[in-house]
Design a protein around this motif. Structure first.
Motif, short mmCIF file in Angstrom:
data_model
loop_
_atom_site.label_atom_id
_atom_site.label_comp_id
_atom_site.label_asym_id
_atom_site.label_seq_id
_atom_site.Cartn_x
_atom_site.Cartn_y
_atom_site.Cartn_z
N LEU A 22 12.07 -7.76 -0.38
CA LEU A 22 12.08 -6.88 -1.23
C LEU A 22 11.26 -5.67 -0.54
N LEU A 23 10.79 -6.33 0.88
CA LEU A 23 10.02 -5.18 1.25
C LEU A 23 10.78 -4.29 2.43
N GLY A 24 11.90 -5.15 2.54
CA GLY A 24 13.21 -4.03 3.19
C GLY A 24 14.10 -3.63 2.14
N GLU A 25 13.67 -3.09 0.87
CA GLU A 25 14.00 -2.63 -0.51
C GLU A 25 13.48 -1.57 -0.50
N LEU A 26 11.65 -1.66 -0.83
CA LEU A 26 10.74 -1.11 -0.85
C LEU A 26 11.18 0.11 -0.14
N HIS A 27 10.92 0.10 1.49
CA HIS A 27 11.01 0.26 2.83
C HIS A 27 11.96 1.51 1.95
N ALA A 28 12.98 0.90 2.45
CA ALA A 28 14.65 1.43 1.90
C ALA A 28 14.19 3.05 0.43
N ARG A 29 14.03 1.61 -0.37
CA ARG A 29 13.52 3.19 -1.58
C ARG A 29 12.46 4.35 -1.33
N PHE A 30 11.49 3.65 -0.88
CA PHE A 30 10.24 4.68 -1.15
C PHE A 30 10.00 5.33 0.38
N GLY A 31 10.17 4.75 1.31
CA GLY A 31 9.60 5.48 3.01
C GLY A 31 9.39 4.87 3.31
N GLY A 55 4.04 -2.51 3.79
CA GLY A 55 3.50 -4.28 2.45
C GLY A 55 3.82 -5.10 4.08
N ARG A 56 3.17 -6.02 3.02
CA ARG A 56 3.22 -7.22 3.68
C ARG A 56 3.55 -8.41 2.72
N ALA A 57 4.09 -10.10 3.71
CA ALA A 57 5.13 -10.86 2.57
C ALA A 57 3.66 -12.10 3.12
N ARG A 58 2.82 -12.46 1.82
CA ARG A 58 1.87 -14.17 1.95
C ARG A 58 2.78 -15.05 1.57
N THR A 59 2.99 -15.76 1.57
CA THR A 59 2.67 -17.34 0.94
C THR A 59 1.59 -17.96 0.55
N LEU A 60 2.02 -17.84 -0.62
CA LEU A 60 0.48 -18.54 -1.76
C LEU A 60 0.54 -20.48 -2.29
N ARG A 105 0.77 -1.02 0.13
CA ARG A 105 -0.11 0.19 -0.19
C ARG A 105 0.96 1.26 0.15
N SER A 106 0.32 2.33 -0.78
CA SER A 106 1.56 3.76 -1.50
C SER A 106 0.44 4.42 -0.99
N PRO A 107 1.35 5.89 -0.90
CA PRO A 107 0.14 7.48 -1.25
C PRO A 107 -0.43 6.91 -2.52
N PRO A 108 -1.06 7.16 -2.81
CA PRO A 108 -1.94 8.00 -4.47
C PRO A 108 -0.73 8.72 -5.24
N ASP A 109 0.37 8.90 -4.83
CA ASP A 109 0.80 10.02 -5.78
C ASP A 109 2.08 9.43 -5.98
N SER A 110 2.70 7.96 -5.80
CA SER A 110 3.88 7.20 -5.45
C SER A 110 3.96 6.07 -6.51
N ARG A 111 2.08 5.35 -6.49
CA ARG A 111 1.86 4.28 -6.41
C ARG A 111 1.98 3.76 -8.04
N ASP A 112 2.92 4.78 -9.04
CA ASP A 112 2.58 3.94 -10.23
C ASP A 112 4.39 4.20 -10.05
N ALA A 113 5.30 4.91 -9.64
CA ALA A 113 6.71 4.47 -8.94
C ALA A 113 6.78 3.03 -8.47
N VAL A 114 5.88 3.15 -7.41
CA VAL A 114 6.25 1.76 -6.93
C VAL A 114 5.83 0.15 -7.47
N ALA A 115 4.85 0.77 -8.48
CA ALA A 115 4.30 -0.22 -9.64
C ALA A 115 5.30 -0.63 -10.40
N SER A 116 5.89 0.37 -11.41
CA SER A 116 6.87 0.34 -12.34
C SER A 116 8.86 0.18 -11.35
N TRP A 117 8.85 -0.15 -10.37
CA TRP A 117 9.46 -0.26 -9.83
C TRP A 117 9.92 -1.69 -9.39
#
Length: 275
Positions: A51-60, A65-70, A9-21
């Protein structure tokens, strides 16, 4: 192997950047749910947590986020669920195990297996609708994010002289190649694994370029698509919801002139001429 989903879950103004990353980092498609959550995929629980750690480091801290096993899924059987014939203009998309009365020359037989791309998704159907309206016999077509090969193969069925699919997921290309053989168009299509931004300019000039991906990725690819089109060639952009129309059209700028649109089940696509 048990895959993990990463719900972000990310703020709307950064959602596209997060998806692209996420797409660039994992090499996997990203699902955008109606509640705004982005769903990425990772091969193991450890890589999901990394991946979650890198997301937080990159986008603050604003990105949560959370991980779940499929559950383990037998895709050799699961991908068949719910598939049936779909008519899009002159085309009929059908899986191989169902009989169809559609003429062979306009019947597109697709068994997607684990690759993206069936006639069941509105983004694919909207792209097919525009392709069916605008492709001229003899056109050369470039399909970015080709997945199961459905758009590439449909282009050949509609009379393209040559259609090339580019896909980041190396596991999709054998599936697409098998679908091409199933449709009798293997001599007019090919599939290449790699980055669309790097490969598209090298594979042109094309009369039509298809990009059925996320809006953020479509935006990133605009310069590569423009340089891969012949003068006056047509780009078809899909993979976007109707609400994204007002965000994407202004971004086409002076390089593209919109000429047609299609909407299917809330998914929007646009055809634009290169200037």
């Amino acid at each position: 192997m048990s895959w993990c989903a990463v719900d972000v879950r990310s703020p709307p103004d950064s959602r596209d950047a997060v998806a692209s990353w996420l797409v660039g980092r994992t090499g996997q498609a990203v699902e955008e749910r109606n509640d705004g959550i982005l769903v990425g995929f990772s091969e193991t629980e450890g890589s999901a947590e990394q991946l979650l750690g890198e997301l937080h480091a990159r986008f603050g801290a604003g990105v949560e986020g959370r991980a779940r096993t499929l559950p383990v899924v037998d895709w050799s059987a699961r991908w068949r669920d719910g598939l049936g014939p779909r008519a899009i203009g002159r085309l009929t998309v059908t899986p191989s195990w169902l009989a169809s009365a559609a003429p062979a020359e306009t019947r597109v037989i697709i068994d997607p297996e684990s690759a993206f791309g069936t006639g069941e998704h509105g983004s694919t159907r909207s792209a097919l609708a525009l392709l069916e309206r605008h492709l001229q016999p003899g056109d050369r077509v470039l399909d970015l994010g080709s997945g199961s090969g459905i758009l590439t193969i449909a282009a050949a069925k509609l009379g393209a002289a040559r259609a090339t699919g580019v896909e980041l997921d190396e596991e999709a290309d054998p599936i697409a190649a098998a679908n091409a053989r199933r449709n009798g168009v293997a001599d007019r299509v090919c599939f290449i694994t790699g980055e669309a931004a790097a490969l598209a300019p090298l594979l042109g000039p094309a009369d039509i370029v298809l990009s059925n991906i996320l809006r953020s990725v479509n935006l990133t690819l605009l310069p590569a698509i423009r340089s891969s089109l012949r003068p006056g060639g047509l780009a078809i952009f899909a993979g976007m919801e109707g609400a994204e129309r007002e965000l994407f059209l202004p971004a086409l700028g002076a390089g593209f002139a919109p000429v047609d649109e299609a909407v299917d089940d809330g998914w929007w696509a646009v055809a634009a001429r290169g200037r």
